[in-house]
Scaffold this active site. Structure first.
Site, mmCIF file in Angstrom:
data_model
loop_
_atom_site.group_PDB
_atom_site.id
_atom_site.type_symbol
_atom_site.label_atom_id
_atom_site.label_comp_id
_atom_site.label_asym_id
_atom_site.label_seq_id
_atom_site.Cartn_x
_atom_site.Cartn_y
_atom_site.Cartn_z
ATOM 1 N N GLU A 80 6.559 -5.624 87.970
ATOM 2 C CA GLU A 80 5.786 -4.388 88.134
ATOM 3 C C GLU A 80 5.378 -3.786 86.788
ATOM 4 O O GLU A 80 5.534 -2.596 86.548
ATOM 5 C CB GLU A 80 6.582 -3.375 88.967
ATOM 6 C CG GLU A 80 6.883 -3.890 90.373
ATOM 7 C CD GLU A 80 7.624 -2.903 91.270
ATOM 8 O OE1 GLU A 80 8.371 -2.073 90.746
ATOM 9 O OE2 GLU A 80 7.437 -2.979 92.490
ATOM 10 N N ASP A 115 11.922 -5.162 99.567
ATOM 11 C CA ASP A 115 12.216 -3.981 98.760
ATOM 12 C C ASP A 115 12.866 -2.873 99.582
ATOM 13 O O ASP A 115 12.230 -1.852 99.840
ATOM 14 C CB ASP A 115 10.908 -3.462 98.142
ATOM 15 C CG ASP A 115 11.170 -2.431 97.058
ATOM 16 O OD1 ASP A 115 12.332 -2.250 96.686
ATOM 17 O OD2 ASP A 115 10.197 -1.811 96.594
ATOM 18 N N GLU A 146 14.543 5.700 99.579
ATOM 19 C CA GLU A 146 13.100 5.584 99.366
ATOM 20 C C GLU A 146 12.344 5.250 100.655
ATOM 21 O O GLU A 146 11.330 5.865 100.970
ATOM 22 C CB GLU A 146 12.839 4.508 98.301
ATOM 23 C CG GLU A 146 11.379 4.244 98.054
ATOM 24 C CD GLU A 146 11.155 3.230 96.928
ATOM 25 O OE1 GLU A 146 12.131 2.746 96.342
ATOM 26 O OE2 GLU A 146 9.974 2.939 96.662
#
Ligand code: GCU
Length: 650
Positions: A267, A346, A374
């Protein structure tokens, strides 16, 4: 930074017993009177038994707690033997003794006094770690609990709150913490420079008292960004030399430093690929710099192509970790730990267990979980992760090892922390259960989730049976409810892009992140069998066979592994489309039930605690309804299939 904080599960209240007389703590010669185990024991006893006369070493005391070190125990191991007249706590080191003391305190509280007890416990894995994604400016990446308590405006903070943090961690057996974000940005790049060394040394000293090693996330290109070199090539001798000098400087000044955590070539973070090197080259170069000081490099396996063309159906992000790291098995130095996220994508609410846990047989590995919610409601929704973590640790990879579970394969267990500077540390009072449970589970994975949560509830809220029963029901059902009203059957990625909160079924469908459901009029899911992307073949038999066919794939992962028509019948007997409708209605109903159970505890809980969660339940219900109606509408409109129960679809 908010300086007011709660003591969470360490808020000791006087016991409801009439203990009269003196209570002595007797340390043998090898235990320092000033050590943390002794001071924690005194802190606890004076709060639990305010009327008792506490002394040191008096043989005539009514109750004597003896602390000792024992060579036959491993350093973090402890034993407790106790009855109604006295107790002996032994540790393999002062850290082991500290764990023993915290365990004994828990027992005293749980039993409402002194009872007969015999324990010998040693942690299941040597490294039990929290990863903070705190930035130097005080913000927290994916932080849902306020600002950082480690950083403010580029400054590192060490104070009372740090001490309380260390106490909380040690009390549940966590022994390492990386204090800064794996995306090393802004001033954090300079954390390994002289500027920060005095504060880092002070922080590490606090941590050390509680048996916690300090880890720093580092920028792989630091030789350039802070060292002024023209390259960060891991095979360039000047680069290796720079890191060796850096390690000498840091380890020389900071006692209790554990090592580095590295996100490389992921990323946008720099890494060895820029120089045509691989991850073993990169990790080993750092590991060799840290080796003379006993340091560890924790290298993350979260590497994938984040610039995928959504039209490309051959590239499968789920394969990326395996394809990158499996060929490197056996090439990593022994002070490298490869940190693998629990699933291949993820931290979605449901993913298969990462296939790297089975295949990296000659590499030190760590399992990485995310307590920061998240993708599981961002600490506004209640979502207890402990049963899921337990299930993943117990997952069998069938790789032929005598203990072929994930737990048997790992040397470390880490979690992205869910803490911040909110009064209750975790934003939601209920999210602290994840922090507590994570530590307890890493130390003693054989404990069952229910017992751990019950322990947390009674340490936090006291012994009221109704509170215990209702909270346990809420926590244990919360993950399933969340999964039901968001993305059931292993689909994942139906959240809003970027911030990842709330529903957006195609939010990630036409983007570059490798996160697709490919839903159309006829079917949904991805064929990851050998006929498709081949991902299911990365598992050992029988898993590869089980996952490769809709007939054998477990319902909860069906749409992760298989592409099926909406009319496909699940093992439950329902069709896929009916399951989608039902789970969304049921998950929402379940959340409503949780909220009303909470409401019914109003008179039994402190007002601030009650309000903190009440407010969050209101938001959870609002958001769960959005999830229900949007995901149901999405599939209803695509498939044209009616709900058998004729509920309102929009
Ligand atoms: C997720 C998260 C990022 C984070 C990344 C990581 O993708 O959204 O914020 O940086 O995981 O684990 O490195």
């Amino acid at each position: 930074m908010n300086t007011a904080y709660s003591k969470l599960w360490l808020d000791y209240k006087p016991l409801n017993i009439a203990f009269a007389g003196s209570l002595a703590v007797r340390c043998t010669r090898r235990v320092r009177r000033g050590c943390t185990a002794v001071s924690e024991l005194i802190t606890a006893l004076s709060a639990l038994l305010p009327q008792a006369e506490l002394t040191f070493g008096a043989d005539s005391a009514v109750f004597i707690i003896e602390l000792d070190l024992a060579d036959y125990l491993s350093p973090e191991e402890y034993t407790i033997s106790a009855d109604e007249r006295g107790a002996a706590v032994y540790g393999g080191s002062e850290n082991g003794l500290l764990y023993g003391v915290f365990a004994y305190i828990r027992e005293i509280i749980a039993n409402g006094g002194f009872t007969r007890l015999s324990r010998r416990v040693r942690p299941a894995v040597p490294l039990r770690m929290l990863d903070h994604w705190d930035n130097a400016d005080g913000s927290i990446e994916r932080g849902y609990s306020g600002s950082s308590f480690f950083f403010k405006d580029g400054e590192l903070l060490v104070g009372d709150r740090t001490v309380q943090y260390a106490r909380l961690l040690a009390s549940v057996g966590i022994n390492a913490a990386a204090i800064n974000n794996v995306n090393v940005r802004g001033k954090a790049v300079r954390l390994i420079t002289g500027e920060y060394i005095p504060k880092l040394a002070a922080l590490a000293e606090v941590f050390s008292k509680y048996g916690i090693k300090l880890f720093l996330s580092v920028d792989f290109s630091a030789p350039m960004s802070v060292g002024g070199l023209p390259s960060a090539d891991p095979l360039d001798p000047a680069v290796g030399g720079w890191w060796r000098a850096k390690a000498a400087e840091l380890f020389g000044a900071i006692s209790g430093l554990g090592g580095f955590l590295v996100k490389a070539d992921s990323e946008g973070q720099p890494g060895p690929y820029a120089y045509g090197r691989d991850h073993a080259d990169g990790a080993n170069m750092l590991a060799r710099a840290l080796k003379p000081y006993g340091g560890t490099v924790i290298w993350r396996a979260f590497v994938y192509n984040c610039s995928q063309d959504w039209r490309d159906t051959h590239t499968d992000r789920a394969r990326a970790g395996y394809d990158t790291f499996a060929p490197l098995d056996g090439r990593f130095d022994d002070n490298v730990i490869l940190q693998i996220k629990n699933g291949p994508m993820d931290f979605q609410v449901r993913e298969p267990v990462h296939p790297l846990f089975g295949v990296m047989k000659h590499t030190g590995i760590a399992a990485e979980f995310q307590l920061a919610q998240e993708y599981t409601g961002q600490q506004l929704h209640v979502c207890c992760l402990i049963p899921m973590i337990k299930e993943i640790l117990a997952f069998r990879t069938y790789n032929g090892s005598p203990d072929d579970t994930v737990l048997g394969a790992v040397r470390a267990i880490a979690a992205v922390s869910n803490t911040g500077d909110s009064f209750c540390w975790t934003g939601s009072e209920l999210a602290a259960a994840n922090l507590y449970g994570f530590g307890r589970l890493c130390f003693e994975p054989s404990l069952n989730a229910e017992d751990i949560l019950e322990e947390w509830i009674s340490l936090t809220f006291g012994d009221d049976e109704e509170v215990k029963e209702k909270l346990l029901y809420i926590l244990l059902g919360s993950h399933k409810a969340y999964e039901d009203y968001t993305v059931p059957l292993g689909m994942g990625w139906m959240c809003k892009p970027n911030h990842h909160y709330g529903p957006d079924p195609w939010g990630y469908e036409f983007d570059r992140w490798g996160t697709y459901n490919r839903a159309d009029r006829e079917a949904v899911g991805i064929d990851r069998s050998g006929r498709g992307t081949g991902y299911s073949e990365l598992y050992y038999p029988p898993l590869c066979d089980i996952y490769s066919s809709p007939a054998s794939c477990p319902d909860e992962l069906l749409l992760f592994f298989c592409r099926v028509p909406y009319s496909f019948t699940l093992k439950s007997g329902k069709t896929v489309i009916q399951h989608i409708y039902d789970s969304h209605f049921e998950g929402y109903e379940q959340a409503c039930e949780f909220a009303s159970l909470w409401e019914s505890l109003k008179d039994k809980l402190p007002a601030e605690v009650f309000d903190n969660v009440k407010k969050r339940f209101a938001e959870q219900l609002r958001c769960a309804k959005e999830w229900r109606d949007i995901v149901n509408a999405f599939f209803h409109r695509l498939s044209g299939i009616e709900d058998e129960q004729h509920r309102k679809l929009y």
